[in-house]
Write an enzyme that holds these catalytic residues in place. Structure first.
Site: not given
Length: 535
Positions: A310, A388, A428, A430, A525-526
């Site tokens: 990201e 991602y 990530d 998800n 936020d990660h």
């Protein structure tokens, strides 16, 4: 160390954010469950006496209301000889408290008062009658004599009961208690009026007590689990991840603490590679933060390879970023979204020159390769994939695409690579695979990243095909998060998700020395996660 990554900002230290929590009502998390006791004193206008009551969160959680007569009232009742004979009036009515229910009823019956109810109600009735018949200038000796006589008789009855004697009929019923019928009626009416007032007050006290008990019970806190508005103890305010935060914890779960749960370093000379991965949620925004320094991160962790997700970079931004690379990290590979600018994006930055690099899965006309979601670097002994994975989105609008197309395509791609070398898949992904991987599993069953469809697809396409979740293998009962939403104090209270992974081919799973999380690194936020792989 002069071989480090510098992405455009110089700083001396990484400032770890301080997580401050103001404890509610001075609660402290300890090694055992603690409760709060509240003590209040209420004043009755009807009786002009203080009615102390205490609330204790014991097994019964009962509200105890005890009415007591004052010493002043005691000294106004009866003659000196009566007082000597009757401890019933002295010492705050301890003798009245000591009377049995039978003795109380006998005394009240002699006074023409109600004899129904529990012991405490009978005691209150007797005391109330005593107070209502205190001598004043108008009533004079009649009430004084009556009260003294009545109490003398009650003491006599009590003494007979103690000696095993049965009270006589004369002891129980006397026509001379009040002197005349008019006086009897007047006192009875006054007593009933006061009894009604005290009954209403007791109901009010009980209602207040129940409310306070409910409040007290809601403030009971376990030393291991933070629930509702969980309170972090002062010793862990700057390290909230060291406190177990989970809505549905198992008894053997523990919070992840990188200071105590990481293995000792490998012996000097051991051949290994250290890989880190981080969803930066916008690389340019991250580099503008004064509290972040890529230089210091590289110096602290001394990684060999850094994978990013990201990045939100456009193709035109890449060359500028490359020029800012620190000496030593000379090899960087960037994949940017072309279907939606400033969206998604992945990268691999390395001080080890890879043998080859691939972008996407090779399906150039698919959405997989238009959004800049995959970069693959081939090294001597393994493939490294920075990915991602698409989020299923609001309303799960991309859920079908995610589980039916993306996961299957990626699974087939890495299985094809695995035919020649083991694979390390990172980034990530998800998906919080198990309930231990998310703070509030029950409340997120239909949230993107924790739907049953995504979790089953994660298992079927990766874990069931021979890929090992390295962190979970190393820490089977440990709660460690890598993502915290910006809303509702996610980081402050450690209410997070584990969405970032290192999955490795089963053939090299035994070579993993450490799979770890760095929850103290802010800026996104990660947080970053790392893997140390012996070669």
């Amino acid at each position: 160390m002069n071989k480090v990554l510098h992405l455009g900002i110089q700083s001396s230290v990484i400032n770890v954010a301080k997580f401050l929590v103001v404890p509610l009502r001075r609660l402290r998390v300890g090694s055992s469950i603690r409760t709060i006791s509240s003590n209040k004193r209420l004043m009755s206008n009807a009786t002009a006496k203080s009615l102390p009551f205490s609330i204790n969160n014991s097994k019964r959680k009962e509200l105890k209301i005890v009415a007591a007569a004052t010493n002043q009232n005691c000294h106004q009742m009866g003659s000196d000889s009566d007082k000597d004979e009757m401890g019933i009036v002295q010492d705050d009515g301890k003798e009245i408290e000591a009377m049995t229910v039978q003795e109380l009823r006998v005394t009240l019956r002699k006074l023409g008062l109600p004899v129904k109810g529990r012991k405490q109600e009978l005691i209150s009735t007797l005391r109330l009658h005593m107070d209502s018949n205190l001598p004043d200038e108008s009533s004079g000796a009649v009430q004084k004599e009556t009260t003294s006589s009545t109490l003398s008789e009650s003491v006599a009855i009590k003494r007979k009961n103690r000696n095993g004697e049965e009270p006589t009929e004369d002891d129980c019923i006397s026509s001379e208690v009040y002197g005349n019928e008019h006086e009897r009626r007047r006192v009875k009416q006054s007593t009933e009026k006061n009894l009604k007032a005290i009954s209403n007050e007791q109901k009010s006290l009980k209602k207040t007590g129940k409310a306070l008990l409910k409040e007290e019970a809601s403030l009971t806190i376990s030393s291991e689990v933070l629930k509702t508005d969980e309170i972090i103890s002062s010793s862990n305010q700057s390290e909230p991840w060291t406190v177990l935060a989970h809505k549905k914890p198992q008894k053997d779960w523990k919070p992840y603490n990188p200071k105590t749960m990481r293995p000792p370093p490998l012996p000097e000379g051991t051949k290994c590679v250290k890989v880190m991965t981080w969803n930066v949620n916008g690389l340019r925004a991250l580099l503008k933060l004064e509290s972040f320094s890529a230089l210091q991160l590289a110096q602290r962790e001394n990684f060999d390879v850094l994978c990013l997700q990201e990045t939100k970079l456009q193709v035109k931004d890449v060359e500028e970023i490359k020029k800012a690379l620190i000496d030593g990290y000379d090899h960087s590979f960037w994949s940017c979204s072309v279907s939606k600018l400033g969206y998604s994006g992945t990268a691999i930055i390395s001080r080890i020159k890879p043998l080859s690099v691939r972008y996407g899965t090779g399906l150039s006309e698919s959405d997989h390769d238009m959004e800049g979601r995959i970069v693959t670097a081939e090294f001597d002994t393994f493939y490294l994939i920075s990915t991602y994975v698409p989020n299923s989105g609001d309303g799960l609008k991309r859920l079908s695409y995610r589980i039916e197309e993306w996961d299957r395509t990626l699974s087939n791609y890495i299985k094809e690579l695995e035919k020649s070398k083991p694979v390390v898949l990172t980034g990530d992904l998800n998906c919080a695979h198990e309930e231990i991987d998310i703070y509030n599993p029950a409340g997120n069953k239909r949230s993107a990243g924790f739907t049953i469809e995504e979790r089953q697809s994660f298992g079927a396409n990766f874990l069931d095909k021979g890929f090992v979740d390295t962190f979970r293998k190393q820490h089977p009962g440990v709660v460690g998060y890598t993502y915290w939403g910006y809303r509702h104090g996610g980081r402050k209270y450690n209410r997070g998700w584990r969405l970032d992974y290192f999955l490795v081919s089963e053939t090299i799973a035994a070579n993993v020395h450490d799979s770890y999380i760095l929850p103290d690194i802010n800026g996104s936020d990660h947080c970053p996660i790392g893997l140390i792989l012996k070669l």
